[in-house]
Design a protein around this motif. Structure first.
Motif, PDB file in Angstrom:
ATOM      1  N   ASN A 691       0.811  -1.216   0.000  1.00 26.13           N
ATOM      2  CA  ASN A 691       0.000   0.000   0.000  1.00 26.13           C
ATOM      3  C   ASN A 691       0.842   1.263   0.000  1.00 26.13           C
ATOM      4  O   ASN A 691       0.343   2.347  -0.348  1.00 26.13           O
ATOM      5  CB  ASN A 691      -0.939   0.017   1.210  1.00 26.13           C
ATOM      6  N   ASN A 692       2.102   1.149   0.402  1.00 28.44           N
ATOM      7  CA  ASN A 692       2.977   2.325   0.382  1.00 28.44           C
ATOM      8  C   ASN A 692       3.357   2.723  -1.045  1.00 28.44           C
ATOM      9  O   ASN A 692       3.688   3.878  -1.298  1.00 28.44           O
ATOM     10  CB  ASN A 692       4.254   2.060   1.177  1.00 28.44           C
ATOM     11  N   ARG A 693       3.334   1.775  -1.968  1.00 26.23           N
ATOM     12  CA  ARG A 693       3.756   2.027  -3.347  1.00 26.23           C
ATOM     13  C   ARG A 693       2.555   2.115  -4.291  1.00 26.23           C
ATOM     14  O   ARG A 693       2.679   1.844  -5.479  1.00 26.23           O
ATOM     15  CB  ARG A 693       4.702   0.916  -3.815  1.00 26.23           C
ATOM     16  N   PHE A 694       1.435   2.531  -3.781  1.00 25.68           N
ATOM     17  CA  PHE A 694       0.220   2.654  -4.579  1.00 25.68           C
ATOM     18  C   PHE A 694       0.041   4.125  -4.951  1.00 25.68           C
ATOM     19  O   PHE A 694      -0.658   4.878  -4.283  1.00 25.68           O
ATOM     20  CB  PHE A 694      -0.976   2.132  -3.779  1.00 25.68           C
ATOM     21  N   TYR A 695       0.714   4.534  -6.048  1.00 23.41           N
ATOM     22  CA  TYR A 695       0.784   5.950  -6.402  1.00 23.41           C
ATOM     23  C   TYR A 695      -0.150   6.292  -7.559  1.00 23.41           C
ATOM     24  O   TYR A 695      -0.212   5.572  -8.559  1.00 23.41           O
ATOM     25  CB  TYR A 695       2.202   6.341  -6.822  1.00 23.41           C
ATOM     26  N   ALA A 696      -0.848   7.414  -7.413  1.00 17.06           N
ATOM     27  CA  ALA A 696      -1.604   7.978  -8.529  1.00 17.06           C
ATOM     28  C   ALA A 696      -0.672   8.819  -9.392  1.00 17.06           C
ATOM     29  O   ALA A 696       0.398   9.247  -8.956  1.00 17.06           O
ATOM     30  CB  ALA A 696      -2.753   8.833  -8.002  1.00 17.06           C
ATOM     31  N   GLY A 697      -1.097   9.057 -10.642  1.00 22.02           N
ATOM     32  CA  GLY A 697      -0.338   9.927 -11.529  1.00 22.02           C
ATOM     33  C   GLY A 697      -0.766  11.374 -11.377  1.00 22.02           C
ATOM     34  O   GLY A 697      -1.771  11.693 -10.736  1.00 22.02           O
ATOM     35  N   ARG A 698      -0.018  12.259 -12.004  1.00 21.87           N
ATOM     36  CA  ARG A 698      -0.299  13.692 -11.887  1.00 21.87           C
ATOM     37  C   ARG A 698      -1.585  14.063 -12.600  1.00 21.87           C
ATOM     38  O   ARG A 698      -1.903  13.563 -13.682  1.00 21.87           O
ATOM     39  CB  ARG A 698       0.849  14.516 -12.463  1.00 21.87           C
ATOM     40  N   GLY A 699      -2.334  14.950 -11.983  1.00 17.54           N
ATOM     41  CA  GLY A 699      -3.529  15.495 -12.596  1.00 17.54           C
ATOM     42  C   GLY A 699      -3.176  16.634 -13.540  1.00 17.54           C
ATOM     43  O   GLY A 699      -2.021  16.808 -13.945  1.00 17.54           O
ATOM     44  N   ARG A 700      -4.180  17.430 -13.896  1.00 19.45           N
ATOM     45  CA  ARG A 700      -3.961  18.533 -14.836  1.00 19.45           C
ATOM     46  C   ARG A 700      -2.919  19.497 -14.279  1.00 19.45           C
ATOM     47  O   ARG A 700      -3.020  19.963 -13.146  1.00 19.45           O
ATOM     48  CB  ARG A 700      -5.268  19.256 -15.117  1.00 19.45           C
ATOM     49  N   THR A 701      -1.919  19.796 -15.100  1.00 23.02           N
ATOM     50  CA  THR A 701      -0.808  20.650 -14.679  1.00 23.02           C
ATOM     51  C   THR A 701      -0.493  21.638 -15.788  1.00 23.02           C
ATOM     52  O   THR A 701      -0.416  21.269 -16.966  1.00 23.02           O
ATOM     53  CB  THR A 701       0.446  19.808 -14.381  1.00 23.02           C
TER      54      THR A 701
END
Length: 710
Positions: A691-701
């Protein structure tokens, strides 16, 4: 791969992916540009790319600058433009990022940035992209640059000399923010490069400074920080660059290049674990992180001498020194505990990977007297790498100081036949590699035990061959075979020895991991249409893992087979200034992980990228230019037991618009303009119970930028 073969057959009447033609990516996808002669320095020859049996892409300065403004780094730019390159982890570590399913070799002016003894996976972040003139990408396994290019070569060519006498200045300023416009998510970058030429002498000197804010996903939440491997978000970087050149004669040039790049996290946030079962990604909250922030420091000094008319040929001499220092995040890990230091077992520590390289390359290329159509290149490469991994807080050695030495003579030939309608190319490279380790003691958690050093070595002859046929103007076909090699991450083995009285010469087998790349392709480039298609397959009899057998570590014979299909299409439409382009890549890879003699287990997400479609529209009229691009990562299922490793896929839309004025170009870039919520490919397919490595990607930038030349 049945679908790849069917697609190849359907498109072969239209075009082929020509190794012979470098692809100048003005559109961001894979169209070839045959109107200019391009010499690929990473190919170790002065022959144009059209004479080489290699699949090559060239990302020029303009396209690189725009992609970097969209996504932030050279690695992200290459990943966005090339469908065969895997999605990035969006972190400082590039572990698991691949080209055609294997690791690429990152280089600067042909100088390797990898650390083969102990792979720190930071080699994509060793120079600021502001100082890069173009990126040359050679696809597939090859040994042109020595160790490491099992997936290909990503060579970053630094800025060249000013074209005219006097002073020339390039400058950059930009601000980046998420669409939440949170203050902590705002980043900024400034940079300048000053060039000067006076007759035979020229120089370019520059510097950049960048601060990155926190990253936010499409739901407006902070993205979880990777406190161990290192982060791009919430970090500062700076870089200085210098190049000095002198024309000793009209055909002879001496050049010196120096670069220093440093990226360090600010450690303002700590991780809040996610919940995979509930689909909740990890986030970050403000907090203090003990120890030194993860960082990456790279230094490079190189000198080169090129004589383009030495006895009718081209002589090239290059020497270099480079140093990298990668600091990783720490913790109270069991491996680091030593009751002699902390009897309570609460010892905090962190590791740092330090590598020093000294190397040289010499080559001579000319046509054979009496055989004008035959060009030969002979050369010799030498590389000396000293690497160790230490524990930064207690100054203990984790991986002992290890010397890697590679000596490699090589020869390449290129023969034109039938008025250049047919070309034959091929060559040999003889690798002599030795590893030297002194006596050392492992950490307490492994015994501790005393280990007797040694000098394991190997020798291997690597070869390549290819044929290029141009039956009609604008139509090319080729077939090629090339071998590349690497070694397993022996640092992991050296640091983990727990058996007493070990002798390295008897304990460690340094058999190389030799991979090959076989490829067929077609290319069509006439009028407004440019199209290509290629089919490749590669295999290696040895995997990259070392296993213990009868108290001796050996390279496990774990066969790996990869095949893939790539296609591209670009159309200059009747509407002036509008160009439409697209690219497609499909990859399949399998291995024999259970040693049953059958290569039937899918490579996991750490070793193979998803199938992918790229689409783009570019429009230029007068001072206005714009681009809209889509990256569609297609779903992938793995034939393992856990369905949790399956990848759902996602689509990202990016946009860029710029307007040229008398005081420079003003631009606005948008990454993930549709604000798509997604879990990164690595997080979705690797270590799926963590669960520590469950990353979302970047949103609108958004990134607002200005570039000027004076």
């Amino acid at each position: 791969m049945k679908r790849a073969i069917l697609l190849l057959g359907a498109t072969s009447a239209l075009a082929i992916s020509s190794p012979a033609q470098a692809q100048t990516i003005d559109t961001g996808e894979l169209p070839r540009n045959t109107e200019e002669v391009i010499v690929i320095t990473a190919a170790r020859t002065q022959l144009p790319a059209s004479a080489l049996p290699l699949t090559i892409d060239v990302i020029d300065r303009e396209q690189l600058a725009r992609q970097v403004q969209i996504s932030g780094s050279t690695v992200d730019a290459v990943s966005a433009l090339l469908p065969s390159f895997s999605p990035t982890r969006e972190k400082l570590s590039g572990a698991g990022e691949s080209l055609r399913g294997r690791s690429p070799l990152y280089a600067i002016n042909g100088i390797p940035q990898s650390t083969p003894v102990r792979d720190g996976s930071r080699d994509g972040y060793t120079i600021d992209p502001f100082f890069i003139d173009r990126v040359e990408v050679i696809y597939g396994s090859n040994a042109l640059q020595g160790i490491g290019a099992t997936g290909g070569v990503v060579n970053q060519v630094t800025v060249g000399a000013p074209l005219r006498d006097g002073i020339a200045i390039r400058a950059l300023a930009q601000v980046t923010t998420s669409d939440t416009f949170e203050g902590e998510g705002i980043g900024a970058k400034i940079g300048s490069l000053v060039g000067y030429r006076a007759g035979a002498f020229d120089t370019s000197v520059g510097a950049t400074v960048e601060r990155r804010g926190a990253f936010f996903d499409a739901n407006g939440n902070r993205i979880g920080v990777d406190g161990t491997q290192g982060e791009l978000q919430d970090s500062d970087s700076w870089s200085v660059f210098a190049r000095f050149g002198y024309d000793l004669a009209p055909t002879t040039r001496l050049e010196v290049v120096a670069n220093r790049f440093e990226l360090e996290g600010n450690a303002n946030y700590v991780l809040v674990p996610g919940n995979r079962a509930a689909g909740i990604p990890a986030t970050s909250i403000r907090g203090e992180t003990p120890g030194d922030p993860p960082s990456n420091t790279a230094e490079l000094l190189s000198g080169s001498l090129i004589d383009s008319d030495l006895n009718g040929g081209t002589f090239t001499l290059q020497g270099f020194y480079s140093r990298t220092d990668d600091v990783f995040g720490g913790g109270i890990f069991g491996t680091f505990q030593d009751p002699r230091i902390d009897p309570a077992g609460q010892l905090f520590d962190q590791s740092a990977n330090q590598s020093r390289k000294l190397g040289g390359k010499v080559s001579y290329e000319r046509g054979v007297p009496g055989m004008d159509d035959l060009v030969l290149t002979v050369g010799f490469d030498a590389l000396f790498d000293r690497t160790q991994q230490r524990l930064a807080q207690t100054d203990r050695v984790w991986v002992p100081e290890t010397d890697f030495r590679s000596l490699a003579p090589f020869v390449q030939g290129n023969l034109a036949l039938a008025g250049d309608v047919v070309r034959l190319a091929g060559g040999l490279r003889y690798e002599n590699v030795q590893l030297s380790v002194g006596d050392y003691e492992t950490l307490f958690s492994y015994g501790p035990v005393q280990v007797s050093g040694g000098n394991p070595s190997f020798e291997d002859l690597l070869w390549n061959a290819g044929v290029i046929v141009e039956p009609a103007e604008g139509l090319r076909a080729y077939g090629s075979y090339a071998e590349g090699f690497t070694i397993a991450d022996v640092g992991r083995i050296l640091r983990g020895i727990s058996t007493p009285n070990v002798d390295i010469d008897d304990f460690l087998s340094l058999e190389p991991v030799v991979s090959n790349n076989r490829e067929l392709g077609l290319e069509y480039d006439r009028g407004p249409l440019t199209a290509s298609a290629s089919y490749f397959w590669s295999s290696s009899d040895f995997g990259s893992l070392l296993v213990l057998r009868n108290d001796v570590f050996e390279v496990e014979r774990q066969p790996i087979e990869i095949e893939g299909f790539e296609a591209s299409l670009a159309w200059r439409t009747p509407l002036p200034g509008l160009l439409l382009s697209g690219g497609y890549a499909a990859l399949e890879g399998q291995t024999d992980g259970d040693a049953d003699g059958l290569v039937d287990e899918d490579l996991d997400g750490a070793n193979i990228s998803p199938d992918r479609i790229n689409l783009a529209a570019d429009y230029t009229t007068g001072p206005l230019s714009a681009r809209l691009q889509a990256r569609m990562y297609l779903s992938r299922e793995f034939n393992d037991v856990a369905t949790a490793t399956d990848f759902e896929g996602y689509t990202l839309l990016d946009a860029f618009i710029a307007y040229q004025t008398s005081i420079g170009e003003f631009s606005l870039a948008a990454q993930n303009i549709a604000d798509e919520f997604y879990i990164t490919y690595d997080s979705d397919t690797v270590r799926v119970t963590d669960n520590n490595r469950f990353y979302a990607g970047r949103g609108r930038t958004f990134t607002l930028g200005w570039r000027g030349t004076f």
